[in-house]
Design a protein around this motif. Structure first.
Motif, mmCIF file in Angstrom:
data_model
loop_
_atom_site.group_PDB
_atom_site.id
_atom_site.type_symbol
_atom_site.label_atom_id
_atom_site.label_comp_id
_atom_site.label_asym_id
_atom_site.label_seq_id
_atom_site.Cartn_x
_atom_site.Cartn_y
_atom_site.Cartn_z
ATOM 1 N N UNK A 155 0.803 -1.237 -0.011
ATOM 2 C CA UNK A 155 -0.101 -0.059 -0.081
ATOM 3 C C UNK A 155 0.873 1.192 -0.004
ATOM 4 N N UNK A 156 1.867 1.109 0.966
ATOM 5 C CA UNK A 156 2.742 2.361 1.005
ATOM 6 C C UNK A 156 3.448 2.356 -0.629
ATOM 7 N N UNK A 157 3.844 1.370 -0.996
ATOM 8 C CA UNK A 157 4.481 1.597 -2.529
ATOM 9 C C UNK A 157 3.546 1.935 -3.532
ATOM 10 N N UNK A 158 2.502 2.078 -3.428
ATOM 11 C CA UNK A 158 1.377 2.553 -4.387
ATOM 12 C C UNK A 158 1.077 3.961 -4.116
ATOM 13 N N UNK A 159 0.999 4.351 -3.007
ATOM 14 C CA UNK A 159 1.092 5.560 -2.313
ATOM 15 C C UNK A 159 2.388 6.301 -2.729
#
Length: 356
Positions: A155-159
């Motif tokens: 999720x942090x990678x996508x953000x």
């Protein structure tokens, strides 16, 4: 009075790349050096030599006690189209001198040029590494590098991806695409996709033997991630791993990949895959400044940084030119893009093995 350790005379010699113990020692040094890359490893040089029918060399600087003070991996390139050159490292985007200090770097650069003269190579190229000293031309404007840390979760990678391109990645994630990872078993499906991709760019495809040799040399530190649509691979990339960094290296997609957002799915999947392998950094490789690939990588949230390359050419000799943006190659590139994929895969390796 005892002289400082760094002031002691250095011994220079050619490494024996046939000796496993010597290679292990060189590799340990490269992995421990802050500028070390996969292209400094002995396995890279041997794989390039075997896969492209070139010759690998490596020069080392040693202190009086036998400890390493520096190394310079080199590929001797001989091509009927592009001439002769000594390159560090051949077929890599990195390389150059690894050294403990300026004296060792200068000594290795001088020894490298002397070797180039003995081998009849009028050009020598250093792709990164320590500055070689006087007599070399610096180019820090042609290529940009793209590296950033991996995020702590998917999720942090996508953000972390800028909003506009994040929307494209989401489309790839929502599509009917399948992701697989593996070793040499995926090479048979990776290679045609890669060949089509570089053919579309007007670039000769590298020999498949090169890919196989690299995978053999790197073992568990190399894999392939592929994206399929309806059972057919549409995007794939061969990756190298070193010191917690993933290097997506030889990748590409078919004509269908763009509409499917398969490349977005591919590289996001690789980021997540690399984190699972324990990686903390993503090295998106180099791109020429002002080109579409450079803009694409910046869209992912990577900040470009100039790469320092060095070149030296014998007096009275023209510098070797293998830059596809050069005007002399534009007509050939336009013709190459129209070539059938089977023909590009047949003829391309004969040409590309001399690019280095």
């Amino acid at each position: 009075m005892t002289m400082p350790l760094l002031a002691r005379p250095l011994g220079l010699r050619a490494a024996d790349l046939r000796d496993p113990a010597e290679c292990a020692r060189l590799d340990d040094y490269a992995r421990a050096h802050p500028l070390g890359t996969p292209f400094h490893l002995s396995g890279w040089g041997r794989a390039v030599a075997a896969g492209c029918r070139q010759r690998a060399h490596c020069l080392v600087a040693e202190r009086a006690d036998g400890s390493l003070a520096g190394l310079l991996p080199l590929t001797e390139i001989r091509s009927f189209l592009f001439g002769r050159a000594l390159v560090s490292s051949g077929f890599g985007v990195g390389g150059g001198i690894l050294a403990e200090n300026e004296a060792a770097a200068t000594a290795l650069a001088q020894a490298g040029w002397a070797l180039a003269e003995r081998l009849g190579c009028p050009t020598m190229e250093l792709r990164g590494g320590a500055a070689p000293g006087q007599g070399w031309t610096l180019d820090d404007e042609t290529y940009l590098g793209f590296v950033r840390p991996l995020a702590a979760s998917d999720d942090a990678e996508l953000a972390a991806i800028p909003r506009k391109h994040r929307a494209e990645v989401r489309k790839g994630l929502a599509g009917e695409l399948e992701v697989a990872s593996g070793g040499r078993d995926l090479l048979a499906t990776h290679y045609p996709v890669y060949a089509e991709s570089v053919r579309n760019l007007g670039t000769p495809v590298f020999p498949r033997a090169l890919f196989g040799e690299v995978m053999q040399a790197f073992g568990a530190d190399c894999d392939i991630v592929a994206v399929s649509h309806q059972g057919a691979v549409v995007a794939a990339v061969l990756n190298l791993y070193m010191n917690g960094t993933v290097y997506p290296y030889w990748g590409g997609g078919t004509q269908a990949a763009r509409g499917l957002r398969a490349n977005e799915r591919l590289y996001f999947a690789l980021m997540c895959h690399a984190r699972q392998r324990g990686c903390t950094r993503f090295d998106f490789g180099r791109s020429k400044a002002g080109t579409g690939p450079a803009a694409y990588k910046k869209n992912w949230g990577f900040e470009p940084r100039p790469l320092a390359y060095y070149k030296r050419t014998a007096d009275g000799m023209p510098a070797r030119d293998v830059n596809p943006l050069s005007p002399r190659y534009q007509a050939r590139i336009a013709a190459w893009k129209k070539m059938p994929r089977w023909a590009a895969m047949l003829v391309g390796p004969v040409i590309a093995r001399g690019l280095g």
